[in-house]
Enzyme design. Structure first.
Site, mmCIF file in Angstrom:
data_model
loop_
_atom_site.group_PDB
_atom_site.id
_atom_site.type_symbol
_atom_site.label_atom_id
_atom_site.label_comp_id
_atom_site.label_asym_id
_atom_site.label_seq_id
_atom_site.Cartn_x
_atom_site.Cartn_y
_atom_site.Cartn_z
ATOM 1 N N ARG A 20 0.836 -1.210 0.000
ATOM 2 C CA ARG A 20 0.000 0.000 0.000
ATOM 3 C C ARG A 20 0.865 1.253 0.000
ATOM 4 N NH1 ARG A 20 -4.183 -2.006 4.783
ATOM 5 N NH2 ARG A 20 -4.245 -4.181 4.104
ATOM 6 N N ASP A 47 -4.579 -1.538 -3.734
ATOM 7 C CA ASP A 47 -5.893 -2.178 -3.798
ATOM 8 C C ASP A 47 -6.843 -1.306 -4.604
ATOM 9 O OD1 ASP A 47 -5.388 -4.265 -1.510
ATOM 10 O OD2 ASP A 47 -4.799 -2.322 -0.691
ATOM 11 N N HIS A 60 -8.167 0.135 0.304
ATOM 12 C CA HIS A 60 -8.192 -1.260 0.719
ATOM 13 C C HIS A 60 -9.562 -1.713 1.206
ATOM 14 C CE1 HIS A 60 -7.827 -4.561 3.670
ATOM 15 N NE2 HIS A 60 -6.928 -5.038 2.821
ATOM 16 N N LYS A 115 -10.062 -5.890 -5.312
ATOM 17 C CA LYS A 115 -10.726 -6.162 -4.039
ATOM 18 C C LYS A 115 -12.177 -6.587 -4.274
ATOM 19 C CE LYS A 115 -9.352 -5.733 -0.486
ATOM 20 N NZ LYS A 115 -8.660 -6.698 0.417
ATOM 21 N N ASP A 231 5.193 -2.849 4.845
ATOM 22 C CA ASP A 231 4.821 -1.459 5.108
ATOM 23 C C ASP A 231 6.074 -0.633 5.391
ATOM 24 O OD1 ASP A 231 2.144 -2.387 5.104
ATOM 25 O OD2 ASP A 231 2.214 -2.763 7.259
#
Length: 242
Positions: A20, A47, A60, A115, A231
């Site tokens: 992300r 996403d 997300h 998603k 991350d």
């Protein structure tokens, strides 16, 4: 100032994907997070969901509640309504096209997770593929999903698409499904390493990418691993600044 290149402890062949974006320091799935990840990563993961008016938005969760100052389902909001929302630091939810424009001049691979786990957005596979082809980034984009129907539809739309199957630690029929749709990789959690499916896929020269690992000290045996998603992308420096 350019970050100093350090050799990663697992060797130089394992690629780093920013989960992300650089989401440990910047709001996840925002242009700021993606921009910040570019000096440190070979790949960026994001996403995609579909707004009420059929726009590809990068977020997300199925709702905007956790990451913005708004409330409600993405599917029930138009792009204009989504544009009015912001994170605590003032970042906006980007469209997929904005991210494609951002990474167009770089050399990173983009992993687009569709998603469709909860809502099977009608036409999302075609719209996503269309956006990628408009930017001529077909060779630099990997599509993934937990929803097998999504991946089947994508393969029917685009025979040349790069596809990865998302799983946790494997499941019955995984290897057969990967062979059926011609997926290049499986994206799994570290528990997948050492399973029978993992061994079979390695024999088939499929790629293995692990998610989400944020502490270099918690890395599993990286033998047979092609990439990790994190991350904390700066903690896993594997390349110098461009």
């Amino acid at each position: 100032m350019r970050p100093t290149r350090r050799l990663p402890p697992w060797g130089s062949d394992v690629l780093i994907y920013a989960h992300r974006g650089y989401s440990a320091k910047y709001p996840e799935n925002t242009l700021a997070a993606f921009q910040a990840a570019l000096p440190y990563a070979e790949g960026i993961e994001l996403d995609v969901q579909l707004s009420k008016d059929g726009r590809l938005v990068v977020i997300h969760d199925e709702t905007v509640d956790r990451t913005t100052d708004g409330s409600g389902y993405v599917k029930d909001m138009t792009l204009r309504q989504i544009r009015l929302l912001s994170t605590e630091s003032g970042e906006r939810i980007p469209t997929l096209e904005e991210v494609l424009l951002l990474i167009e001049s770089s050399d990173v691979t983009l992993n687009i997770e569709l998603k469709t786990d909860r809502f099977d957005y009608d036409g999302i596979e075609y719209l996503t593929w269309l956006a990628v082809t408009e930017f001529k980034l077909e060779q630099r984009v990997v599509f993934s999903s937990f929803n097998p129907d999504t991946l089947i539809r994508l393969r029917d739309i685009a025979r040349e698409a790069r596809i990865a199957v998302l799983t946790v630690d494997g499941h019955p029929g995984l290897v057969d499904f990967i062979e059926r749709i011609g997926a290049e990789a499986v994206h799994a959690q570290p528990e997948f390493i050492g399973t029978r499916d993992w061994m079979t896929l390695r024999e088939q020269n499929r790629l293995i990418r692990l998610y989400t690992i944020n502490d270099p000290n918690e890395l599993p045996d990286m033998t047979g691993v092609d990439a990790i998603m994190t991350d904390e992308v700066e903690r896993f420096q594997s390349r110098s600044h461009r």
